[in-house]
Enzyme design. Structure first.
Site, mmCIF file in Angstrom:
data_model
loop_
_atom_site.group_PDB
_atom_site.id
_atom_site.type_symbol
_atom_site.label_atom_id
_atom_site.label_comp_id
_atom_site.label_asym_id
_atom_site.label_seq_id
_atom_site.Cartn_x
_atom_site.Cartn_y
_atom_site.Cartn_z
ATOM 1 N NE ARG A 58 -4.036 -2.195 1.672
ATOM 2 C CZ ARG A 58 -4.977 -2.580 2.480
ATOM 3 N NH1 ARG A 58 -5.075 -2.047 3.681
ATOM 4 N NH2 ARG A 58 -5.845 -3.489 2.110
ATOM 5 C CD GLU A 118 2.059 -7.125 13.749
ATOM 6 O OE1 GLU A 118 1.078 -6.821 13.071
ATOM 7 O OE2 GLU A 118 3.214 -6.824 13.425
#
Length: 180
Positions: free
Chosen positions: A65, A102
């Site tokens: 992005r 994560e």
């Protein structure tokens, strides 16, 4: 429209998805801005107002992005754009950096043929959350002998304290804390 009104327009355009990609996670989707041309213009205005005071040689966007916002900034500054991509996606001579996320491990790459030693680099992405991807991008740029002058994110999740991991200036356009 003033700065506060533009930020409120962006907040309205950003779509929130609770429990995505897994339970307990609230996903903030920047694509709502791209579907609303008035919000997109407001985002562009807010970015341009900020970046015009930066001394930048190269804009680097994170996969994927950051590729949406980086070229917009490059056109305003008249400076080149370089992508940071996941391993195996860039041809030519690259430098790579492995890091933890994560949800697992990843490796970023940057083409070194187009990065001059000592270049002043602006790193761009849509979101700053825990700071893992942005930290890896900072490390990767520094491996080339260049200097990160700032990390710019459209959305920052402030409660995750990602900016504390970066040790470089950070600018975010829209911040979210504990609110839903």
């Amino acid at each position: 429209m003033n700065k506060t009104e533009k930020i409120q327009l962006l907040r309205k355009a950003i779509v929130t998805y609770p429990n995505f990609p897994k339970p307990g996670v609230t996903f903030r989707d920047i694509f709502g801005i791209f579907r609303d041309i008035t919000a997109l213009r407001a985002m562009k205005d807010l970015i341009v107002e900020h970046i015009l005071f930066l001394e930048v040689d190269v804009v680097v966007g994170l996969d994927s992005r950051g590729f949406l916002v980086g070229p917009l900034i490059c056109m305003e500054l008249g400076k080149p754009f370089l992508p940071i991509r996941k391993k195996g996606k860039l041809p030519g001579k690259v430098v790579e950096h492995a890091f933890s996320l994560e949800y697992g491990e990843a490796t970023f790459e940057l083409q070194t043929d187009f990065m001059k030693k000592g270049a002043r680099v602006l790193i761009v992405d849509d979101l700053l959350a825990t700071g893992g991807s942005m930290r890896a991008a900072v490390d990767l740029v520094q491996l080339t002998g260049s200097k990160v002058i700032e990390c710019l994110a459209i959305i920052e999740l402030t409660t995750l304290k990602g900016r504390e991991k970066l040790n470089v200036p950070v600018h975010s356009v829209v911040q979210y804390g504990d609110e839903p």
